[in-house]
Design a protein around this motif. Structure first.
Motif, mmCIF file in Angstrom:
data_model
loop_
_atom_site.group_PDB
_atom_site.id
_atom_site.type_symbol
_atom_site.label_atom_id
_atom_site.label_comp_id
_atom_site.label_asym_id
_atom_site.label_seq_id
_atom_site.Cartn_x
_atom_site.Cartn_y
_atom_site.Cartn_z
ATOM 1 N N GLY A 77 33.012 31.732 -6.179
ATOM 2 C CA GLY A 77 34.259 30.994 -6.141
ATOM 3 C C GLY A 77 34.323 30.036 -4.967
ATOM 4 O O GLY A 77 33.633 30.214 -3.956
ATOM 5 N N ASP A 85 34.850 37.257 -13.337
ATOM 6 C CA ASP A 85 34.829 36.234 -14.382
ATOM 7 C C ASP A 85 33.397 35.913 -14.796
ATOM 8 O O ASP A 85 33.128 35.669 -15.984
ATOM 9 N N ARG A 138 39.701 37.733 -19.234
ATOM 10 C CA ARG A 138 39.446 36.731 -18.194
ATOM 11 C C ARG A 138 40.745 36.044 -17.783
ATOM 12 O O ARG A 138 40.988 35.815 -16.589
ATOM 13 N N TRP A 188 42.839 38.311 -15.667
ATOM 14 C CA TRP A 188 42.325 38.341 -14.294
ATOM 15 C C TRP A 188 42.791 37.122 -13.502
ATOM 16 O O TRP A 188 43.301 37.258 -12.393
ATOM 17 N N SER A 189 42.621 35.946 -14.055
ATOM 18 C CA SER A 189 42.844 34.719 -13.292
ATOM 19 C C SER A 189 44.277 34.210 -13.312
ATOM 20 O O SER A 189 44.672 33.439 -12.435
ATOM 21 N N GLU A 190 45.073 34.651 -14.314
ATOM 22 C CA GLU A 190 46.426 34.119 -14.437
ATOM 23 C C GLU A 190 47.494 35.191 -14.585
ATOM 24 O O GLU A 190 48.680 34.855 -14.608
ATOM 25 N N ALA A 245 45.912 38.034 -10.442
ATOM 26 C CA ALA A 245 46.177 36.841 -9.632
ATOM 27 C C ALA A 245 47.479 36.977 -8.858
ATOM 28 O O ALA A 245 47.570 36.583 -7.686
ATOM 29 N N MET A 270 43.453 31.068 -8.052
ATOM 30 C CA MET A 270 42.847 32.014 -8.983
ATOM 31 C C MET A 270 42.710 31.395 -10.376
ATOM 32 O O MET A 270 41.671 31.519 -11.035
ATOM 33 N N ALA A 271 43.742 30.731 -10.818
ATOM 34 C CA ALA A 271 43.733 30.155 -12.162
ATOM 35 C C ALA A 271 42.763 28.986 -12.278
ATOM 36 O O ALA A 271 42.284 28.677 -13.378
ATOM 37 N N ARG A 300 36.672 29.073 -12.917
ATOM 38 C CA ARG A 300 35.962 29.664 -14.032
ATOM 39 C C ARG A 300 34.481 29.708 -13.690
ATOM 40 O O ARG A 300 33.915 28.718 -13.200
#
Length: 642
Positions: free
Chosen positions: A88, A122, A231, A234-236, A240, A268-269, A272
């Protein structure tokens, strides 16, 4: 003089079979990977399941809040090495100006300010979606069970917790609650649990059934859609949100001062994981595939390019001549790493060219260099970082800002870090003291030499090498709702403007994670890697030379004596170096070690079985025979297969 013959005795056999092989840094992860293969999964299913188990059983070395890099090939395209990019970037708020305003001149080695956007989870889910065959619930079941029901804890986990117990009690209460229940450090073999992490993984599985927070109204009809739903969760979704909320609380960093983190839900969002082309080099009929120069992987390729111009006598790691030549070539390649590498426009084609390698080769003499010697690239000015031989805060230096009376160079070290001077570390010795190959962990959470590793090959020819890292339990305060913490990869960046790896929002820090894929005749034949921070590729280089040039078997190469240079600025805070320094296993031999010292190398003897935690899997495409081997050092890594 012929290449040194391998020892007839090996600590374990080189495993051979035709069904599938797994090798990791923990036997439970290896067992998990092999169990997946036995139940019909492929190498990508197996590696993903093992990776999530490593989050549970090696929490001092990696976690879901960390990062990973991988390199793999598929049975359909065995000649195409692909990099799995799970590193990341820096958050939007991670600017040089912000860190300077916080009174910092280096990115701290622990605390949420040092966190890049988590990339490991991710990346693994991307690999599973595109190349695996199992449902996410099946893959995560192993890690969920170990987190929920418990697993026998490693002694090293307990010693790591012990090293940072004061930090946990005084400054990171959420970490104390998670890792020191009832104020007690777990003992070796004790069953330890992480129910919060189990719940986190279960929620990711549930997201695929339309029960998650993020895009819950969109039903998932296929395996791929269910994984993508996890996924997004996790990110949204809840992960997060918990991450963004947790970093708002000021907490102690390795600088000795308290700061808030800057990670947000938008950070976070915005990330990818992805696939990239590998950087490659031809060496003695083999193609070596690594990450791009946003990682340190190409430094191994540069070292091989330099060594390619020598005869076999200069490539034998078990001789004085060979060890000297290898150490000198590594210094040159690692100097270029500091001067040119980063998530930017790196002139890699020039750095890997035969002409450039030849010019670098000419710098190697019979004497050890104590200089920092990056090469000259047309149109580029090599960056020369601050060269510190020890950690001396400005408060202890001379009034004119020059070196202190103790001989260290204080340039670039924040004065707030004075609180951590003299604090004990594990496995980070002074010159001449014994050294362990496990990570150095200071009482302020600073960690060097982290990481885990996974290699898997299946009967169809799928092959993957991956190095998960970061987010270890001592990196930042635990997030109670999630059962893990964030990583510290931003400590790889510099706060000085104009440097190739300068801290820049949206850019990846230059990672040390560096798995390897080897191809021959256009087909992948081996996957290997090692934990060890700056030493990862140095130890892998010895394996490659011994197997490709010396004809060693995988286990013979892993067992053979190891060494590495410390004559370059470290990637980990506080970024010190030891001019002419070399760490060697005593098994290299008194005569060889004495010869290296006569040549000017500053030798640190490390003990007999201390350096490197390599693992490897091999496939002969002509016969289909598979092999696997793992490191005996530390009595933790294991290979399995049939």
């Amino acid at each position: 003089m012929s290449f040194t013959r391998p020892e007839t005795f090996t600590t374990r056999p080189t495993l051979q079979g035709t069904f599938g092989m797994s090798a990791t840094t923990h036997w439970l992860a290896t067992g998990t990977a092999q169990a997946v293969l036995e139940r019909g999964g492929n190498a990508f299913d197996a590696a993903t399941a093992a990776a999530f188990v490593l989050h549970v059983v090696e929490p001092h070395l990696n976690g879901p809040g960390g990062d990973m890099t991988g390199v793999f090939s598929t049975a359909e395209e065995p000649g195409k090495p692909v990099v799995l990019m799970g590193q990341g970037p820096a958050p939007a708020g991670a600017t040089v100006q912000h860190f300077r305003a916080e009174g910092l001149e280096l990115v701290p080695g622990s605390g949420a300010l040092a966190a890049a956007v988590p990339g490991a989870v991710d990346a693994w889910l991307l690999l599973l979606r595109d190349h695996g065959t199992w449902e996410l619930a099946e893959v995560l079941d192993f890690a969920i069970r170990y987190a929920r029901d418990g697993h026998p804890v490693l002694a090293r986990v307990g010693s790591t917790i012990s090293a940072v117990a004061g930090l946990f009690r005084d400054h990171w209460p959420t970490s104390a609650e998670l890792w020191m229940p009832e104020g007690r450090i777990p003992e070796e073999g004790e069953l330890v649990r992480n129910p919060a992490l189990a719940r986190t993984l279960q929620k990711l599985v549930q997201a695929g059934a339309g029960l998650g927070e993020a895009f819950a109204a969109q039903p998932a009809h296929t395996r791929e859609e269910r994984i993508d739903a996890a996924r997004r969760e996790w990110s949204e979704g809840f992960v997060a949100r918990a991450v963004a909320e947790s970093v708002r609380t000021p907490h102690r960093h390795s600088s000795g001062t308290d700061h808030r983190g800057v990670m947000t839900m938008a950070d976070m969002a915005g990330f990818r994981a992805s696939y990239e082309d590998a950087a490659t080099l031809e060496f003695r009929g083999h193609t070596i595939a690594k990450t791009g120069p946003w990682g340190q992987g190409p430094a191994l390729l540069q070292t091989l390019a330099i060594l390619a111009g020598f005869d076999d006598d200069h490539l034998d790691p078990s001789t004085e001549l060979g060890a000297h030549t290898i150490l000198e070539a590594q210094k040159l390649a690692l100097a270029d790493r500091e001067a040119y590498y980063g998530d930017a426009d790196v002139p890699l084609g020039y750095l890997l060219s035969e002409g450039y390698a030849a010019s670098r080769r000419e710098l190697i003499t019979d004497e050890a260099s104590h200089e920092f010697r990056p090469g000259s690239v047309p149109g580029r000015e090599p960056h020369v970082p601050a060269l510190r031989t020890e950690y001396v805060p400005p408060a202890l230096s001379n009034d004119d800002g020059g070196p202190s009376a103790s001989g260290g160079n204080a340039g670039g070290v924040g004065s707030a870090a004075a609180a951590s001077v003299g604090e004990p570390t594990i496995g980070e010795p002074a010159l001449g003291e014994p050294v362990l190959d496990e990570p150095s962990v200071a009482s302020n959470g600073e960690t060097r030499g982290d990481t885990c590793h996974i290699d898997v090959v299946d009967r169809w020819g799928n092959m993957v090498s991956a190095t998960p890292s970061g987010g270890w339990l001592q990196s930042s305060p635990a997030i109670p709702e999630l059962g893990f913490c964030l990583g510290t990869r931003l400590q790889m960046t510099w706060l000085e403007p104009g440097t190739p790896s300068m801290l820049t929002p949206g850019k990846r820090p230059r990672t040390t994670l560096t798995p390897t894929l080897v191809l021959r005749d256009g087909v992948a034949v081996s996957a290997l890697g090692s934990p060890g921070g700056d030493q990862q590729d140095q130890w892998q280089l010895l394996y490659l030379l011994r197997t490709i040039v010396g004809g060693y078997s995988p286990q013979q190469a892993i067992d053979a004596p190891a060494f590495h240079t410390t004559s370059m600025p470290g990637s980990f805070w506080p970024r010190t170096w030891q001019p002419g320094g070399a760490v060697v296993e005593d098994r290299l031999g008194d005569d060889v070690i004495a010869g290296l010292e006569r040549r000017g190398h500053r030798i640190t003897r490390a003990g007999d079985w201390t350096l490197g935690r390599l693992s490897a899997v091999v496939r002969d495409p002509r016969t289909g025979v598979l092999q696997a081997a793992a490191n005996p050092r530390g009595a933790q890594g294991y290979a399995a297969g049939r």
